[in-house]
Motif scaffolding. Structure first.
Motif: not given
Ligand code: NDP
Length: 457
Positions: A273-275, A349-352, A368-370
């Protein structure tokens, strides 16, 4: 599932094993009960000496034991060696500190309860059944066995059906260390026979590490029998990166925390979980390093990521990732390995979104789920938007922000600026669907004890 060693690097069955029949299980239950009465009468000093002997044997036999782990479930040989070393350390820790953790505790002023003296003492419960998984075939067992044996309980191990050689090794280890015959035994049985063992009157308590369905079923049987149960059921741990974090360290640690044990660890970081202020910079570094990992033969010293332990486990990952991509996620995929082994490439994985299964379910492999957070509160809300609550990791150099996350994260542990690791010295366990109770440290050793209150006038 048949009890067999199937090498995940080749997909080939290397050895099969017969299940114990009903008579053999009965013999082992009787022996466990006898041994628990014998153990109860031994001193802490004696049990400590036996645990030290077990640690010594493990170290002498480290190389062959590490090879068993790699062959049976595919972890890299360097991580297998590290697991063996950690077990030896864990055994020594309870040998050296167990007695103090279980020391009598007096009430300072016994007169307030009308007594001359009042105190509590810890006593063993008797035979404890441990239902264990394949992902850390030695450590998961040792972190139960070392405190349980030090406390004077006998252990009965029902190990996962795909790690029988590890199970048999542990069966012999404690006996060769000097513990009374029956103090620690393996039951070679499938999952369907666990219920019967829990319901046996000689088994006093049960612990399980594994999947949620297995945990629910074991807890239901233990509940019906009014037996103590400890459950460790995995997680979907958040790894939160905030703007003040050291991004280089965070990205390198994120990779290690995701792919540890080929991604098959309950406490692996799974949701990143990225700011938004540092999203691009962090994700670029993370994706690059995930893409650079060497995937391949786990016996090759240069390999970073080996195969998935079971064919079913790989199928689960394929399905989870396909579901996410179909619903709009973008995947960046690392090295693929052709052939019959159960390899799965490191994947980011992005845009999850919350409509995807990966948002809610545990990914047991290098996936990895981002997730992008608009601010710190949003990051905390995403982190807690899960049915799991095992551990968590937060990256920030702002102490006030760290304190807010320490208090706000719904999890059994919070690691600030570091990855979650289970240490013999620290309690370990989860809340919500991640489990009940604690393993390790003083809290863990006391789980399988009768805390007896003594009042004397
Ligand atoms: P399971 O939970 O099925 O296996 C763990 C242990 O429980 C094994 O000894 C297994 O025996 C036993 N078991 C399974 N079902 C029951 C039951 N109904 N009653 C009693 N015992 C049972 O894990 P899997 O290997 O199938 O892995 C599936 C998923 O579980 C993973 O993808 C992961 O999400 C999670 N998991 C979590 C772990 C953790 O560290 N928390 C470790 C392993 C898995 P048998 O092998 O004979 O089936």
């Amino acid at each position: 599932m048949a009890i067999a060693t199937t090498n995940p690097a080749t997909g080939r069955v290397e050895r099969t094993f017969e299940e114990h029949d009903a008579a053999e299980v009965e013999r082992r239950l009787q022996l466990a009960e006898q041994a628990s009465w014998e153990l109860r009468r031994t001193s802490y000093a004696q049990r400590s000496a036996w645990l030290h002997a077990a640690a010594g044997l493990l170290e002498e036999e480290a190389e062959q034991t590490a090879r068993i782990l790699t062959t049976e479930m595919g972890k890299t040989i360097s991580q297998a060696r590290a697991e063996v070393a950690k077990c030896a350390k864990g055994l020594r820790f309870y040998a050296d500190h167990g007695a103090a953790m279980l020391a009598d505790s007096p009430l300072d002023d016994a007169s307030v309860v009308g007594a001359e003296r009042a105190w509590t003492r810890y006593e063993p419960l008797g035979p404890v059944l441990a239902v264990m998984p394949w992902n850390y075939p030695l450590w998961q067992v040792v972190r139960f066995a070392a405190p349980a044996l030090m406390a004077g309980n006998a252990g009965l191990l029902k190990h996962a059906s795909n790690v029988p050689q590890a199970a048999l090794y542990l069966d012999s280890l404690f006996e060769r260390s000097g513990f009374p015959s029956g103090a620690f035994q393996t039951l070679m049985i499938g999952a369907a026979r666990v219920d019967g063992v829990i319901r046996d009157h000689r088994v006093r308590a049960v612990t399980l590490t594994g999947s949620e369905p297995a945990g629910r079923s074991v807890a239901a049987a233990a509940g019906a029998e009014v037996k103590k149960v400890v459950l460790e059921l995995g997680g979907a741990d958040p790894f939160i990166v905030l703007p003040s974090a050291d991004l280089d360290r965070a990205a390198a640690t994120a990779v290690a925390a995701r792919v540890v044990n080929n991604g098959q660890s309950c406490i692996a970081a799974k949701r990143f979980i990225v700011h938004q202020d540092v999203y691009d910079e962090f994700v670029a570094a993370f994706v690059k390093q995930m893409g650079g990992l060497r995937v391949g033969d786990p016996l090759d010293e240069a390999t970073d990521v080996g195969p998935i332990a079971t064919e079913a486990g790989r199928r689960d990952l394929v399905e989870l990732v396909a579901d996410a991509i179909e619903a709009g996620a973008t995947a960046t995929v690392g090295q693929t390995v052709p052939g019959d082994g159960w390899y799965y490439p490191p994947t980011v994985l992005e845009d999850v979104t919350d409509r995807m299964r990966v948002y809610r379910e545990e990914t047991f492999g290098p996936v990895a789920t981002v997730l992008r957070a608009t601010d710190a509160d949003h990051a905390l809300a995403i982190a807690n938007d899960t049915s799991f609550g095992l551990s968590s990791s937060v990256w920030t150099s702002d102490q006030e922000e760290a304190d807010r996350f320490i208090a706000g994260l719904e999890a059994g542990a919070v690691f600030v600026n570091g990855m979650t690791i289970s240490y013999p010295e620290l309690p370990f366990g989860g809340i919500k669907d991640s489990g009940i109770g604690r393993e390790l440290a003083a809290e863990g050793i006391r789980e399988f004890c009768n805390l007896k209150t003594v009042w004397t006038a």
